[in-house]
Design a protein around this motif. Structure first.
Motif, PDB file in Angstrom:
ATOM      1  N   VAL A   1      -6.634  -1.251  -6.019  1.00  0.00           N
ATOM      2  CA  VAL A   1      -7.726  -0.479  -5.428  1.00  0.00           C
ATOM      3  C   VAL A   1      -7.189   0.902  -5.070  1.00  0.00           C
ATOM      4  O   VAL A   1      -6.068   1.036  -4.558  1.00  0.00           O
ATOM      5  CB  VAL A   1      -8.291  -1.173  -4.175  1.00  0.00           C
TER       6      VAL A   1
ATOM      7  N   PHE B   1     -13.155  -0.046  -5.123  1.00  0.00           N
ATOM      8  CA  PHE B   1     -13.192  -0.111  -3.662  1.00  0.00           C
ATOM      9  C   PHE B   1     -14.429  -0.871  -3.188  1.00  0.00           C
ATOM     10  O   PHE B   1     -14.321  -1.921  -2.566  1.00  0.00           O
ATOM     11  CB  PHE B   1     -13.157   1.298  -3.084  1.00  0.00           C
TER      12      PHE B   1
ATOM     13  N   GLU C   1     -15.630  11.242  -1.075  1.00  0.00           N
ATOM     14  CA  GLU C   1     -14.964   9.942  -1.174  1.00  0.00           C
ATOM     15  C   GLU C   1     -14.895   9.543  -2.638  1.00  0.00           C
ATOM     16  O   GLU C   1     -15.912   9.426  -3.315  1.00  0.00           O
ATOM     17  CB  GLU C   1     -15.720   8.876  -0.385  1.00  0.00           C
TER      18      GLU C   1
ATOM     19  N   GLN D   1       0.841  -1.200   0.000  1.00  0.00           N
ATOM     20  CA  GLN D   1       0.000   0.000   0.000  1.00  0.00           C
ATOM     21  C   GLN D   1       0.872   1.246   0.000  1.00  0.00           C
ATOM     22  O   GLN D   1       1.840   1.340   0.756  1.00  0.00           O
ATOM     23  CB  GLN D   1      -0.919   0.033   1.223  1.00  0.00           C
TER      24      GLN D   1
ATOM     25  N   GLY E   1     -13.337   6.591  -5.056  1.00  0.00           N
ATOM     26  CA  GLY E   1     -12.735   5.272  -5.036  1.00  0.00           C
ATOM     27  C   GLY E   1     -12.782   4.604  -6.391  1.00  0.00           C
ATOM     28  O   GLY E   1     -13.654   4.894  -7.222  1.00  0.00           O
TER      29      GLY E   1
ATOM     30  N   LEU F   1      -8.356   4.725  -3.169  1.00  0.00           N
ATOM     31  CA  LEU F   1      -9.334   5.455  -2.367  1.00  0.00           C
ATOM     32  C   LEU F   1      -8.722   6.766  -1.907  1.00  0.00           C
ATOM     33  O   LEU F   1      -7.589   6.792  -1.415  1.00  0.00           O
ATOM     34  CB  LEU F   1      -9.756   4.633  -1.138  1.00  0.00           C
TER      35      LEU F   1
END
Length: 246
Positions: free
Chosen positions: A197, A229, A224, A153, A226, A199
């Motif tokens: 992914v 996600f 938000e 990540q 994404g 976000l």
């Protein structure tokens, strides 16, 4: 609604006072339209810093519908050295989705959100007066019961105070990019496989309370954004909310 207090805390590595706030957002997303309560805490010490937050969703009539939490620890025993901006990082994420059907036959039920463990390093960047901050993280990420071709990540957390010279206007947020194998079904029941992914949740806050002697009160918005996600492809969910800083 995560990691945002971290972005706003000046002198992160040496602060000895816990910084706590609570946020109440209404989510206008097409499949959401409910309130979310967020509690955040950050505290620095001589060995680094601790941060946690808890999100509680309220989209059920009789009970909260879900809870999600993160807690992280930055380890930095060398704060006064030339490597003071570099810290080791450990983090846990997880939660619970809850549903209740209340009638004459049934009460209760629920499902879990997979635990995540993250380990790595972070680097803190700031201007001279700490009004603008940026934290970059490179982390190994392990998600329980989940296949990951790329168990990594990348995270950026930022904060900008008195934006455009407006006193009390703050822009903060985070962006996460990680590897997680996901399969989404389309309307034709064809499976779509994704391995990445993304976000991000930028927030814009204004200290409206400064105009009537209450600097604790802020009004603001969050969006938000994404990709892969919750569902396949991109999603955008705007929110409006209030924040109280203790």
């Amino acid at each position: 609604m995560k990691k945002l207090l971290l972005a706003l805390t000046a002198l992160l590595s040496i602060s000895s006072t816990a910084q706590v706030n609570i946020q109440e957002f209404y989510d206008f997303g097409s499949d959401r339209q409910h309130l979310t309560t967020t509690l955040e805490m950050f505290k620095g010490d001589n060995w680094g810093s601790t941060f946690f937050f808890v999100d509680i969703d309220h989209n059920e009539k009789y009970t909260p519908s879900g809870a999600y939490a993160e807690i992280s620890r930055a380890f930095n025993f060398w704060q006064q050295s030339k490597l003071g901006a570099l810290s080791l990082h450990a983090e846990w994420n997880g939660g619970l989705g809850i549903f209740h059907t209340i009638d004459e036959n049934t009460i209760g039920g629920g499902y879990g959100i997979n635990n995540c463990w993250l380990f790595g390093a972070e680097y803190f960047i700031h201007n001279q007066d700490f009004s603008n901050t940026l934290t970059l993280q490179l982390l190994y990420k392990s998600i329980a019961n989940t296949n990951q071709d790329i168990p990594v990540q990348l995270t950026a957390v930022w904060g900008m105070s008195n934006l455009f010279g407006v006193n009390g206007l703050t822009f903060s947020g985070f962006a996460d990019l990680w590897g997680e194998n996901k399969t989404f079904s389309t309307n034709n029941d064809n499976a779509t496989n994704k391995t990445i992914v993304f976000l991000t949740e930028p927030q814009l806050w204004y200290c409206i309370g400064q105009h009537f002697g209450c600097n604790n009160l802020n009004i603001g918005t969050e969006v938000e954004i994404g990709c892969n996600f919750v569902s396949n492809g991109w999603q955008v969910n705007p929110c409006l909310g209030l924040k109280w800083i203790f």
